[in-house]
Enzyme design. Structure first.
Site, mmCIF file in Angstrom:
data_model
loop_
_atom_site.group_PDB
_atom_site.id
_atom_site.type_symbol
_atom_site.label_atom_id
_atom_site.label_comp_id
_atom_site.label_asym_id
_atom_site.label_seq_id
_atom_site.Cartn_x
_atom_site.Cartn_y
_atom_site.Cartn_z
ATOM 1 N N GLU A 63 0.805 -1.212 0.000
ATOM 2 C CA GLU A 63 0.000 0.000 0.000
ATOM 3 C C GLU A 63 0.845 1.271 0.000
ATOM 4 O O GLU A 63 0.572 2.209 -0.758
ATOM 5 C CB GLU A 63 -0.950 -0.003 1.203
ATOM 6 C CG GLU A 63 -2.020 -1.083 1.151
ATOM 7 C CD GLU A 63 -1.545 -2.424 1.695
ATOM 8 O OE1 GLU A 63 -2.341 -3.375 1.702
ATOM 9 O OE2 GLU A 63 -0.370 -2.510 2.123
ATOM 10 N N PHE A 103 -5.927 0.231 5.559
ATOM 11 C CA PHE A 103 -4.618 0.166 4.910
ATOM 12 C C PHE A 103 -4.302 1.476 4.196
ATOM 13 O O PHE A 103 -3.154 1.923 4.168
ATOM 14 C CB PHE A 103 -4.568 -0.998 3.926
ATOM 15 C CG PHE A 103 -4.963 -2.318 4.526
ATOM 16 C CD1 PHE A 103 -4.712 -2.593 5.865
ATOM 17 C CD2 PHE A 103 -5.596 -3.279 3.767
ATOM 18 C CE1 PHE A 103 -5.077 -3.801 6.433
ATOM 19 C CE2 PHE A 103 -5.966 -4.492 4.321
ATOM 20 C CZ PHE A 103 -5.705 -4.757 5.653
ATOM 21 N N ARG A 122 -18.281 -1.014 -0.177
ATOM 22 C CA ARG A 122 -18.041 -1.867 -1.343
ATOM 23 C C ARG A 122 -19.320 -2.502 -1.860
ATOM 24 O O ARG A 122 -19.519 -2.652 -3.066
ATOM 25 C CB ARG A 122 -17.069 -3.000 -0.990
ATOM 26 C CG ARG A 122 -15.618 -2.670 -1.145
ATOM 27 C CD ARG A 122 -14.759 -3.918 -1.117
ATOM 28 N NE ARG A 122 -15.035 -4.772 0.017
ATOM 29 C CZ ARG A 122 -15.159 -6.086 -0.013
ATOM 30 N NH1 ARG A 122 -15.067 -6.726 -1.160
ATOM 31 N NH2 ARG A 122 -15.374 -6.784 1.076
#
Length: 318
Positions: free
Chosen positions: A62, A87, A171
């Site tokens: 990341e 993240f 999501r």
């Protein structure tokens, strides 16, 4: 325009996210999509299939991804970089701050599965602090779209405006709040419902909860104003001050820690400009855990009943 009756979206947010990026890619030839080994989870494989030369999967790196994205942006590219919210915010914080914001780069940061919507991914994948981290980064625009209609608008805004921007994004499925084609303005709250007794300032998942809470309150003779504060930075201070003066009580409702989140931002504005009773609905200095959305909403006191109780408490303190 707000839907007359809110309902679950017929499409997952990630599907709309990918479709919109593919549309924008036709208009913005420098737009590229980046990920940290989560393209399957985020549903962006169709973009990769159509634009393989404009897709970069950096793997589980990341921090490196943000460094690459910042470099690409300084060559004229428009990178949309995605990973899970914790993240993006915690693991890549230094790269975002220095390689991105400090260097005046143009990176579009997407952190998915905000707060309790991470559900069974559990505490390690449950970002309660991501928006606070981004809000503390100078010159960062910080946004949480409420539904697919708003998501499409926000993505177009991000593609067309230079600078560092962070969007936290559900999501999977969320509630449809706005009619198709509704226009928004980044930095301006949306008045979902007007009212004179108390104002509920909500974001993301909590907007739907606030609408249901307002329905309950209305049956008891309490008129609740609802502001969808989808932009956390820049914050619509004028709407907050107006609400404080006109309703005399405020409840903030967020799927995020109240310590550095929406409640904290609203409180700063209220204290400086028009002090009124406030109640903060949100995560109270806790870590995440595994569970369904309903279970987690009860565990962290993000339910409709919690908002109703907070509204009555704020009104009683006038």
């Amino acid at each position: 325009m707000v839907m007359k009756e809110i309902r679950p979206e017929s499409q997952e947010m990630r599907a709309a996210f990918c479709e919109t990026l593919m549309e924008l890619a036709e208009e913005y030839k420098d737009l590229i999509v980046m990920d940290a080994d989560l393209m399957g989870a985020m549903g962006t494989k169709p973009f990769q299939a159509k634009y393989p030369e404009r897709t970069v999967d950096c793997g589980i790196q990341e921090a490196n991804m943000i460094g690459v994205a910042a470099g690409l942006s300084l060559t004229g590219k428009i990178p949309f970089a995605h990973t899970f919210g914790p993240f993006m915010s915690r693991r890549a914080c230094d790269q975002i701050f220095l390689s991105g914001a400090y260097a005046k780069a143009n990176v579009k940061l997407i952190g998915s599965d905000p707060g309790i919507t991470a559900q069974t991914n559990g505490g390690t994948h449950m970002p309660f602090e991501d928006m606070g981290i981004m809000r503390g980064t100078p010159e960062m625009t910080v946004i949480e779209p409420t539904d697919i209609t708003m998501l499409k608008y926000v993505l177009r805004y991000m593609a067309g405006h230079y600078g560092m921007q962070y969007m936290r994004l559900v999501r999977k499925q969320c509630m449809k709040i706005y009619e198709d084609g509704t226009e928004f303005e980044v930095g301006k709250a949306v008045t979902v419902r007007d009212g004179k007794d108390v104002t509920i300032i909500a974001s993301g998942f909590c907007v739907g909860q606030a609408i249901k809470a307002a329905d309950v309150l209305e049956k008891e003779g309490i008129q609740a104003r609802i502001l969808d504060m989808f932009t956390w930075k820049p914050l619509d201070e004028d709407a907050i001050i107006k609400a404080a003066k006109e309703t005399g009580a405020i409840v903030s409702a967020e799927n995020h820690t109240v310590t550095t989140g929406l409640g904290a931002a609203v409180s700063e504005t209220v204290v400086k400009n028009c002090p009124v009773p406030m109640e903060l609905i949100g995560i109270q200095d806790r870590f995440g855990q595994v569970g369904t959305l309903d279970f987690l909403a009860e565990q962290y006191h993000l339910t409709v009943e919690d908002i109703v109780e907070a509204a009555k408490k704020a009104i009683a303190r006038k």
